[in-house]
Design a protein around this motif. Structure first.
Motif, PDB file in Angstrom:
ATOM      1  N   ASP A  81       0.830  -1.211   0.000  1.00 38.40           N
ATOM      2  CA  ASP A  81       0.000   0.000   0.000  1.00 38.40           C
ATOM      3  C   ASP A  81       0.864   1.261   0.000  1.00 38.40           C
ATOM      4  OD1 ASP A  81      -2.344  -1.439  -0.047  1.00 38.40           O
ATOM      5  OD2 ASP A  81      -2.729  -1.262   2.106  1.00 38.40           O
ATOM      6  N   GLU A  82       1.978   1.230   0.695  1.00 38.67           N
ATOM      7  CA  GLU A  82       2.856   2.398   0.743  1.00 38.67           C
ATOM      8  C   GLU A  82       3.548   2.625  -0.601  1.00 38.67           C
ATOM      9  OE1 GLU A  82       4.112   2.499   5.476  1.00 38.67           O
ATOM     10  OE2 GLU A  82       5.079   1.059   4.123  1.00 38.67           O
ATOM     11  N   ILE A  83       3.956   1.533  -1.244  1.00 35.14           N
ATOM     12  CA  ILE A  83       4.546   1.662  -2.578  1.00 35.14           C
ATOM     13  C   ILE A  83       3.511   2.206  -3.550  1.00 35.14           C
ATOM     14  CG2 ILE A  83       5.529   0.390  -4.532  1.00 35.14           C
ATOM     15  CD1 ILE A  83       6.814  -1.488  -2.493  1.00 35.14           C
ATOM     16  N   GLU A  84       2.293   1.715  -3.461  1.00 38.39           N
ATOM     17  CA  GLU A  84       1.201   2.219  -4.298  1.00 38.39           C
ATOM     18  C   GLU A  84       1.011   3.721  -4.075  1.00 38.39           C
ATOM     19  OE1 GLU A  84      -2.330   1.449  -6.853  1.00 38.39           O
ATOM     20  OE2 GLU A  84      -0.771   0.084  -6.225  1.00 38.39           O
ATOM     21  N   GLU A  85       1.080   4.138  -2.826  1.00 39.25           N
ATOM     22  CA  GLU A  85       0.912   5.560  -2.520  1.00 39.25           C
ATOM     23  C   GLU A  85       2.034   6.390  -3.126  1.00 39.25           C
ATOM     24  OE1 GLU A  85      -0.068   8.357   1.338  1.00 39.25           O
ATOM     25  OE2 GLU A  85       1.342   6.711   1.597  1.00 39.25           O
ATOM     26  N   LEU A  86       3.285   5.911  -3.023  1.00 41.12           N
ATOM     27  CA  LEU A  86       4.415   6.634  -3.609  1.00 41.12           C
ATOM     28  C   LEU A  86       4.199   6.871  -5.096  1.00 41.12           C
ATOM     29  CD1 LEU A  86       7.636   4.995  -2.085  1.00 41.12           C
ATOM     30  CD2 LEU A  86       6.743   7.279  -1.634  1.00 41.12           C
ATOM     31  N   PHE A  87       3.827   5.820  -5.804  1.00 41.91           N
ATOM     32  CA  PHE A  87       3.669   5.951  -7.250  1.00 41.91           C
ATOM     33  C   PHE A  87       2.427   6.752  -7.612  1.00 41.91           C
ATOM     34  CE2 PHE A  87       6.947   2.776  -7.250  1.00 41.91           C
ATOM     35  CZ  PHE A  87       7.672   3.081  -8.393  1.00 41.91           C
ATOM     36  N   ASN A  88       1.384   6.692  -6.790  1.00 43.55           N
ATOM     37  CA  ASN A  88       0.211   7.528  -7.039  1.00 43.55           C
ATOM     38  C   ASN A  88       0.560   9.009  -6.884  1.00 43.55           C
ATOM     39  OD1 ASN A  88      -1.554   5.468  -7.701  1.00 43.55           O
ATOM     40  ND2 ASN A  88      -2.302   5.210  -5.605  1.00 43.55           N
ATOM     41  N   MET A  89       1.431   9.323  -5.940  1.00 43.64           N
ATOM     42  CA  MET A  89       1.883  10.710  -5.800  1.00 43.64           C
ATOM     43  C   MET A  89       2.682  11.143  -7.022  1.00 43.64           C
ATOM     44  SD  MET A  89       2.973  10.798  -1.754  1.00 43.64           S
ATOM     45  CE  MET A  89       3.555  12.511  -1.811  1.00 43.64           C
ATOM     46  N   ARG A  90       3.523  10.257  -7.518  1.00 48.29           N
ATOM     47  CA  ARG A  90       4.274  10.579  -8.738  1.00 48.29           C
ATOM     48  C   ARG A  90       3.325  10.784  -9.918  1.00 48.29           C
ATOM     49  NH1 ARG A  90       9.049   6.669 -10.176  1.00 48.29           N
ATOM     50  NH2 ARG A  90       9.167   8.251 -11.835  1.00 48.29           N
ATOM     51  N   LEU A  91       2.287   9.951 -10.004  1.00 52.63           N
ATOM     52  CA  LEU A  91       1.322  10.088 -11.101  1.00 52.63           C
ATOM     53  C   LEU A  91       0.627  11.437 -11.083  1.00 52.63           C
ATOM     54  CD1 LEU A  91      -0.306   6.535 -11.029  1.00 52.63           C
ATOM     55  CD2 LEU A  91       1.002   7.517 -12.913  1.00 52.63           C
ATOM     56  N   LEU A  92       0.420  11.983  -9.908  1.00 51.19           N
ATOM     57  CA  LEU A  92      -0.221  13.292  -9.782  1.00 51.19           C
ATOM     58  C   LEU A  92       0.750  14.441 -10.049  1.00 51.19           C
ATOM     59  CD1 LEU A  92      -2.359  12.706  -6.556  1.00 51.19           C
ATOM     60  CD2 LEU A  92      -3.246  13.048  -8.865  1.00 51.19           C
ATOM     61  N   LEU A  93       1.959  14.321  -9.519  1.00 51.72           N
ATOM     62  CA  LEU A  93       2.865  15.468  -9.509  1.00 51.72           C
ATOM     63  C   LEU A  93       3.756  15.578 -10.742  1.00 51.72           C
ATOM     64  CD1 LEU A  93       3.980  15.431  -5.750  1.00 51.72           C
ATOM     65  CD2 LEU A  93       2.171  16.781  -6.830  1.00 51.72           C
ATOM     66  N   GLU A  94       4.206  14.465 -11.277  1.00 51.58           N
ATOM     67  CA  GLU A  94       5.170  14.560 -12.377  1.00 51.58           C
ATOM     68  C   GLU A  94       4.550  15.079 -13.684  1.00 51.58           C
ATOM     69  OE1 GLU A  94       8.468  11.782 -12.691  1.00 51.58           O
ATOM     70  OE2 GLU A  94       7.852  10.890 -10.774  1.00 51.58           O
ATOM     71  N   HIS A 207       4.049   6.050 -18.364  1.00 52.85           N
ATOM     72  CA  HIS A 207       5.398   5.571 -18.043  1.00 52.85           C
ATOM     73  C   HIS A 207       5.508   5.212 -16.554  1.00 52.85           C
ATOM     74  CE1 HIS A 207       9.790   5.418 -18.280  1.00 52.85           C
ATOM     75  NE2 HIS A 207       9.896   6.364 -17.376  1.00 52.85           N
ATOM     76  N   ILE A 208       5.006   6.087 -15.697  1.00 51.92           N
ATOM     77  CA  ILE A 208       5.056   5.862 -14.253  1.00 51.92           C
ATOM     78  C   ILE A 208       4.068   4.771 -13.843  1.00 51.92           C
ATOM     79  CG2 ILE A 208       4.682   6.933 -11.984  1.00 51.92           C
ATOM     80  CD1 ILE A 208       5.475   9.620 -13.392  1.00 51.92           C
ATOM     81  N   ASP A 209       2.882   4.803 -14.466  1.00 51.32           N
ATOM     82  CA  ASP A 209       1.848   3.840 -14.085  1.00 51.32           C
ATOM     83  C   ASP A 209       2.240   2.422 -14.458  1.00 51.32           C
ATOM     84  OD1 ASP A 209      -0.753   3.458 -12.889  1.00 51.32           O
ATOM     85  OD2 ASP A 209      -1.473   2.931 -14.879  1.00 51.32           O
ATOM     86  N   HIS A 210       2.982   2.258 -15.541  1.00 50.86           N
ATOM     87  CA  HIS A 210       3.442   0.913 -15.922  1.00 50.86           C
ATOM     88  C   HIS A 210       4.349   0.331 -14.843  1.00 50.86           C
ATOM     89  CE1 HIS A 210       4.683  -2.421 -18.438  1.00 50.86           C
ATOM     90  NE2 HIS A 210       5.934  -2.142 -18.137  1.00 50.86           N
ATOM     91  N   ILE A 211       5.230   1.167 -14.297  1.00 47.65           N
ATOM     92  CA  ILE A 211       6.103   0.702 -13.213  1.00 47.65           C
ATOM     93  C   ILE A 211       5.269   0.332 -11.992  1.00 47.65           C
ATOM     94  CG2 ILE A 211       8.023   1.309 -11.691  1.00 47.65           C
ATOM     95  CD1 ILE A 211       8.900   3.320 -13.856  1.00 47.65           C
ATOM     96  N   ARG A 212       4.298   1.189 -11.664  1.00 48.43           N
ATOM     97  CA  ARG A 212       3.425   0.919 -10.513  1.00 48.43           C
ATOM     98  C   ARG A 212       2.718  -0.422 -10.666  1.00 48.43           C
ATOM     99  NH1 ARG A 212      -1.603   0.671  -9.488  1.00 48.43           N
ATOM    100  NH2 ARG A 212      -2.150   1.276 -11.624  1.00 48.43           N
ATOM    101  N   ARG A 213       2.154  -0.664 -11.857  1.00 49.86           N
ATOM    102  CA  ARG A 213       1.430  -1.917 -12.077  1.00 49.86           C
ATOM    103  C   ARG A 213       2.365  -3.118 -12.052  1.00 49.86           C
ATOM    104  NH1 ARG A 213      -0.129  -1.815 -16.985  1.00 49.86           N
ATOM    105  NH2 ARG A 213       0.262   0.346 -17.634  1.00 49.86           N
TER     106      ARG A 213
END
Length: 230
Positions: A81-94, A207-213
């Motif tokens: 869940d924490e890793i998911e949160e990190l990448f969700n923040m990147r998806l919003l901010l980058e 690009h970021i979401d592929h890593i998250r998935r």
């Protein structure tokens, strides 16, 4: 002047200690859950405990360590869940930083990005994990450098550090993702050069979401924990 010079030297030592400890964490030398003690680090790195203590505080602020009373510093193990949160923040901010920054990229910036991309592709071919993660971060931050949003930029910089060890696991484990990463960086650069900023922002998100998935899938098979321990 002597006091100022002494303070600068001390700050430099703390920064050097933080960089070395950070590198060891990202390389897996200090695995999640590993306990770091100031005395042992001071002896190992050949410096006093004061810069070591400051280095540990800095790394805690980056999310790599947790300092616990009477236990010293513990290397953080993130939950799925924490890793998911990190990448969700990147998806919003980058994508936000991308949209604000890339219209202001100069010829020199684009030249630098091409140079980073060339070295990045070579590091992927050579499986030089440390170099490709460093260049990945450099590529992203160079794209965002003109966003004029310093707080968001620093947040993303910290997120990239936290995501680093998980990203390297994904690229080390999934061969096809290495080629995909190189191709997507190249396409992002092409879109920047052609003024296709919205299309570039969408690709950045993909690009970021592929890593998250990919990491989510690996976690479902408990592969991340095994790779970190190994």
């Amino acid at each position: 002047m002597a006091t100022a010079a002494k303070g600068l030297k001390h700050k430099t030592m703390a920064s050097a200690a933080a960089e070395e400890i950070r590198n060891r964490i990202l390389a897996g030398d200090y695995a999640p859950g590993f306990q770091l003690r100031q005395d042992g680090l001071a002896e190992d790195l050949g410096m006093s405990r004061i810069p070591i203590r400051e280095a540990l505080v800095q790394l805690e602020s980056e999310g790599l360590l947790k300092i616990l009373p009477h236990r010293g510093a513990i290397v953080v193990q993130l939950t799925p869940d924490e890793i998911e949160e990190l990448f969700n923040m990147r998806l919003l901010l980058e994508p936000f930083l991308f949209r604000r920054s890339v219209p202001r990229l100069t010829r020199d910036d684009l030249k630098a990005l091409h140079q980073i991309q060339t070295r990045y592709a070579a590091s992927i071919d050579e499986l030089d994990i440390d170099v490709w993660n460093e260049l990945n971060t450099e590529f992203h931050l160079t794209l965002y450098k003109h966003a004029r949003s310093p707080r968001v930029f620093l947040t993303v910089q910290s997120l990239l550090v936290e995501c680093d060890r998980y990203t390297r696991i994904q690229l080390s484990t999934i061969r096809g993702d290495r080629g995909r990463a190189v191709a997507e960086h190249a396409e992002l650069l092409r879109l920047c050069e052609h003024g296709a900023f919205e299309e570039g922002a969408r690709l950045m998100r993909e690009h970021i979401d592929h890593i998250r998935r990919g990491l989510t899938t690996m976690h479902s098979r408990d592969e991340v924990a095994e790779a970190l321990e190994g």
